[in-house]
Motif scaffolding. Structure first.
Motif, PDB file in Angstrom:
ATOM      1  N   VAL A  61     -10.394   2.456   9.764  1.00 47.57           N
ATOM      2  CA  VAL A  61      -9.832   1.545   8.773  1.00 47.57           C
ATOM      3  C   VAL A  61      -8.592   0.907   9.392  1.00 47.57           C
ATOM      4  O   VAL A  61      -7.687   1.606   9.850  1.00 47.57           O
ATOM      5  CB  VAL A  61      -9.466   2.257   7.453  1.00 47.57           C
ATOM      6  CG1 VAL A  61      -8.716   1.310   6.523  1.00 47.57           C
ATOM      7  CG2 VAL A  61     -10.734   2.774   6.771  1.00 47.57           C
ATOM      8  N   TYR A  62      -8.604  -0.408   9.473  1.00 50.84           N
ATOM      9  CA  TYR A  62      -7.457  -1.142   9.993  1.00 50.84           C
ATOM     10  C   TYR A  62      -6.692  -1.705   8.811  1.00 50.84           C
ATOM     11  O   TYR A  62      -7.248  -2.482   8.025  1.00 50.84           O
ATOM     12  CB  TYR A  62      -7.922  -2.270  10.924  1.00 50.84           C
ATOM     13  CG  TYR A  62      -8.574  -1.739  12.173  1.00 50.84           C
ATOM     14  CD1 TYR A  62      -7.829  -1.536  13.333  1.00 50.84           C
ATOM     15  CD2 TYR A  62      -9.927  -1.402  12.185  1.00 50.84           C
ATOM     16  CE1 TYR A  62      -8.420  -1.038  14.483  1.00 50.84           C
ATOM     17  CE2 TYR A  62     -10.520  -0.897  13.337  1.00 50.84           C
ATOM     18  CZ  TYR A  62      -9.765  -0.708  14.484  1.00 50.84           C
ATOM     19  OH  TYR A  62     -10.348  -0.201  15.616  1.00 50.84           O
ATOM     20  N   VAL A  63      -5.451  -1.297   8.670  1.00 52.94           N
ATOM     21  CA  VAL A  63      -4.604  -1.724   7.559  1.00 52.94           C
ATOM     22  C   VAL A  63      -3.599  -2.742   8.062  1.00 52.94           C
ATOM     23  O   VAL A  63      -2.894  -2.492   9.048  1.00 52.94           O
ATOM     24  CB  VAL A  63      -3.841  -0.516   6.965  1.00 52.94           C
ATOM     25  CG1 VAL A  63      -2.772  -0.972   5.987  1.00 52.94           C
ATOM     26  CG2 VAL A  63      -4.812   0.452   6.302  1.00 52.94           C
TER      27      VAL A  63
ATOM     28  N   LEU B 252       0.853  -1.186   0.000  1.00 50.83           N
ATOM     29  CA  LEU B 252       0.000   0.000   0.000  1.00 50.83           C
ATOM     30  C   LEU B 252       0.895   1.245   0.000  1.00 50.83           C
ATOM     31  O   LEU B 252       1.757   1.385   0.866  1.00 50.83           O
ATOM     32  CB  LEU B 252      -0.889  -0.018   1.247  1.00 50.83           C
ATOM     33  CG  LEU B 252      -1.962   1.074   1.333  1.00 50.83           C
ATOM     34  CD1 LEU B 252      -3.028   0.901   0.264  1.00 50.83           C
ATOM     35  CD2 LEU B 252      -2.604   1.075   2.726  1.00 50.83           C
TER      36      LEU B 252
ATOM     37  N   PHE C  90      -5.925   5.227   3.250  1.00 57.96           N
ATOM     38  CA  PHE C  90      -6.312   4.138   4.159  1.00 57.96           C
ATOM     39  C   PHE C  90      -5.484   4.121   5.442  1.00 57.96           C
ATOM     40  O   PHE C  90      -5.976   3.793   6.516  1.00 57.96           O
ATOM     41  CB  PHE C  90      -6.151   2.772   3.482  1.00 57.96           C
ATOM     42  CG  PHE C  90      -7.297   2.366   2.598  1.00 57.96           C
ATOM     43  CD1 PHE C  90      -8.580   2.849   2.801  1.00 57.96           C
ATOM     44  CD2 PHE C  90      -7.089   1.471   1.543  1.00 57.96           C
ATOM     45  CE1 PHE C  90      -9.637   2.447   1.981  1.00 57.96           C
ATOM     46  CE2 PHE C  90      -8.128   1.067   0.723  1.00 57.96           C
ATOM     47  CZ  PHE C  90      -9.405   1.560   0.943  1.00 57.96           C
ATOM     48  N   TRP C  91      -4.185   4.431   5.320  1.00 54.95           N
ATOM     49  CA  TRP C  91      -3.302   4.350   6.495  1.00 54.95           C
ATOM     50  C   TRP C  91      -3.834   5.167   7.663  1.00 54.95           C
ATOM     51  O   TRP C  91      -3.620   4.803   8.830  1.00 54.95           O
ATOM     52  CB  TRP C  91      -1.902   4.870   6.157  1.00 54.95           C
ATOM     53  CG  TRP C  91      -1.043   4.017   5.264  1.00 54.95           C
ATOM     54  CD1 TRP C  91      -0.658   4.329   3.990  1.00 54.95           C
ATOM     55  CD2 TRP C  91      -0.423   2.764   5.573  1.00 54.95           C
ATOM     56  NE1 TRP C  91       0.151   3.332   3.492  1.00 54.95           N
ATOM     57  CE2 TRP C  91       0.324   2.368   4.439  1.00 54.95           C
ATOM     58  CE3 TRP C  91      -0.410   1.938   6.702  1.00 54.95           C
ATOM     59  CZ2 TRP C  91       1.066   1.187   4.388  1.00 54.95           C
ATOM     60  CZ3 TRP C  91       0.322   0.750   6.667  1.00 54.95           C
ATOM     61  CH2 TRP C  91       1.045   0.387   5.515  1.00 54.95           C
ATOM     62  N   THR C  92      -4.489   6.274   7.343  1.00 57.19           N
ATOM     63  CA  THR C  92      -4.851   7.204   8.422  1.00 57.19           C
ATOM     64  C   THR C  92      -6.358   7.397   8.584  1.00 57.19           C
ATOM     65  O   THR C  92      -6.787   8.224   9.386  1.00 57.19           O
ATOM     66  CB  THR C  92      -4.224   8.596   8.166  1.00 57.19           C
ATOM     67  OG1 THR C  92      -4.552   8.986   6.823  1.00 57.19           O
ATOM     68  CG2 THR C  92      -2.723   8.549   8.321  1.00 57.19           C
ATOM     69  N   MET C  93      -7.151   6.651   7.833  1.00 61.58           N
ATOM     70  CA  MET C  93      -8.598   6.821   8.000  1.00 61.58           C
ATOM     71  C   MET C  93      -9.042   6.230   9.332  1.00 61.58           C
ATOM     72  O   MET C  93      -8.655   5.123   9.686  1.00 61.58           O
ATOM     73  CB  MET C  93      -9.368   6.144   6.859  1.00 61.58           C
ATOM     74  CG  MET C  93      -9.478   7.013   5.621  1.00 61.58           C
ATOM     75  SD  MET C  93     -10.252   6.106   4.238  1.00 61.58           S
ATOM     76  CE  MET C  93     -11.970   6.065   4.787  1.00 61.58           C
TER      77      MET C  93
END
Lengths: 319, 319
Positions: A277-279, A265, A271-274
């Motif tokens: 949202v678990y990445v 990614l 996504f990393w910081t939303m």
């Protein structure tokens, strides 16, 4: 081909991995094993190679004259969309993928997150940090509804664990072969029916023409606003741009994403910081060297005694 | 006593709780329900009371003349060591505790932590915070050994879930009645044998004279250095001072503590800040109002029709 000692090539971009695989194969008595981690090395060793154990392999070479002795390609992974997409790979080469190796890992991953969320782990942790006695009552998985899209060996293991947590278990599959595993079974023409009652939707589908971007904007919006989406299949099952806008609009409580349209990614991906949202880094179902080696050696013995191979890829079906 | 309308007193220090209990009991047709949250109120309403549904009740009143009509005391909790310890409570008062209500909650709590640890959730979270692609391979619960001390309804539910995670399941119990649930069963005279092979030890024992400080310093040291101790029973099962010194010496990888010698856990207690100690606020098995009400009403109907009550406390056994 020598029945006893086929010429095997192990390829992966990871130097340490290929050596470990080769050693493990040699330990089982198969001595003609070469390893490659670069295109140059593959080109050097392909002539005479009959069997390939590979990961991120330069598949365009398989149609070249140097690959003319290759009879069987064993992927180190469960997903083989790269092999399916390269139409230049000769039909004469048998393709196999790893199956039945990931159920334990992926189901443990899925339930670690489901429990983390339902028990409100962040609140427990925050209370401890603040030294605050906070005897709140959490929700339970019991009574919640989970939908598993894809009822292969991974989906089936998630279903098995969902049962012991006394969840309602719904499932979607293309073949319908495993429909009896679940309380309610849906087919791909019933997608919005399938998703609308779920508290948790887990995607374990393979990536094929039929599943590419199967999670459209409309389907995401058909889910309950407080639902949780978990993708342990392939990134391209979800239209990421739409997932982002749908979640930014406040729909869907949580997304747990282990796979992405682009991997790794990119650093600047939202996504990393939303929030919510678990990445994770495509780690839910790891191809462990031990697991893959033993799967490959089992298949190799079947190959040499002309028995049907496990994990045989059907190019038309797409996995 | 009126068979149809017994005089019921609901007591808990929580005002909102008692009202909700009372409403729920009245909704089932039992109209003679009083509520109390203070000592004064208890003293006012005890005369004539036949049935008590109570939590943190001033038990010393039960031997006074004002309590002479009390026939049955239903605790709102599973643990009744406060009732057992107060020897002044007349033998004529039947004591019952809540049973079979906590298995779901406590087992979900236990597995949320086991998975959190085995999947190395902190590393996954840290990688996301740093936007770092980090596809590491976690361990699995599969193949690990869990020991469940106490095989009542809570322990049995933990065992049931451990099975679906393909763990080796050992158990310890005093009665041995449920020995067949587990792969290896141990009795209290085999404590150090029981603990020495465990990756995870879960305490679900009741607090009695036999289990008070059952986890001695020697027993903690008999556990594997990398083992994990989980206490969802009662704080006094563990000698906390020794647990602290044993963990400070580097023995035991993790302790997950939901119950403590003193509750609420004092603000200045070292557990709050010890690395690898997870503190939660006696919340793993909550007495939900809904669950307790429905248990109580079921028992009340049994009481009125002179059937045996569920959760009957054996004062000699201690629970």
């Amino acid at each position: 081909m020598s029945i006893i000692q086929p010429n095997i090539l192990v390829f992966s971009p990871m130097q340490t991995d290929v050596e470990t695989y080769a050693e493990s194969i040699r330990n089982d008595g198969f001595m003609s094993v070469k390893t490659a981690t670069t295109l140059d090395e593959v080109e050097k060793y392909l002539p005479g190679t009959e069997v390939i154990l590979g990961w991120h392999f330069p598949t365009h070479l398989l149609s070249k004259p140097i690959a003319s002795s290759v009879r069987w390609f064993q992927s180190m992974g469960a997903g083989v969309n790269d092999l399916i997409e390269d139409k230049s790979i000769p039909e004469s080469i048998i393709l196999t993928r790893i199956v039945n190796q990931f159920g334990t890992y992926i189901s443990e991953y899925v339930f670690s997150f489901l429990l983390y969320i339902v028990k409100d782990y962040p609140r427990m942790r925050q209370s401890q940090l603040e030294r605050r006695w906070d005897p709140f009552i959490s929700e339970t998985l019991k009574g919640k509804t989970i939908g598993v899209a894809g009822l292969g060996s991974i989906g089936a293991e998630i279903v098995r664990k969902a049962r012991v947590f006394d969840m309602n278990v719904h499932g979607l599959s293309f073949s319908g072969k495993q429909a009896s595993l679940v309380d309610c079974h849906f087919t791909p023409d019933q997608l919005s029916e399938f998703v609308k009652d779920l508290d948790y939707l887990v995607l374990t589908l393979p990536l094929t023409d039929s599943t590419h971007h199967i999670m459209t904007r409309d389907l995401l919006l058909a889910m309950k606003p407080k639902a949780c989406l978990i993708n342990v299949g392939r990134g391209l099952l979800i239209d990421e741009e739409n997932l982002i806008s749908v979640m930014q609009s406040g729909h869907l409580q949580t997304a747990i994403l282990d796979v992405f349209e682009t991997e790794p990614l990119p650093k600047d991906h939202v996504f990393w910081t939303m929030p919510n949202v678990y990445v994770t880094s495509h780690l839910s179902g790891p191809s462990t060297i031990e697991g893959v080696s033993s799967f490959f050696i089992g298949n190799l013995k079947r190959f040499l005694s002309e028995q049907p191979l496990h994990g045989l890829v059907d190019r038309k079906r797409g996995y």
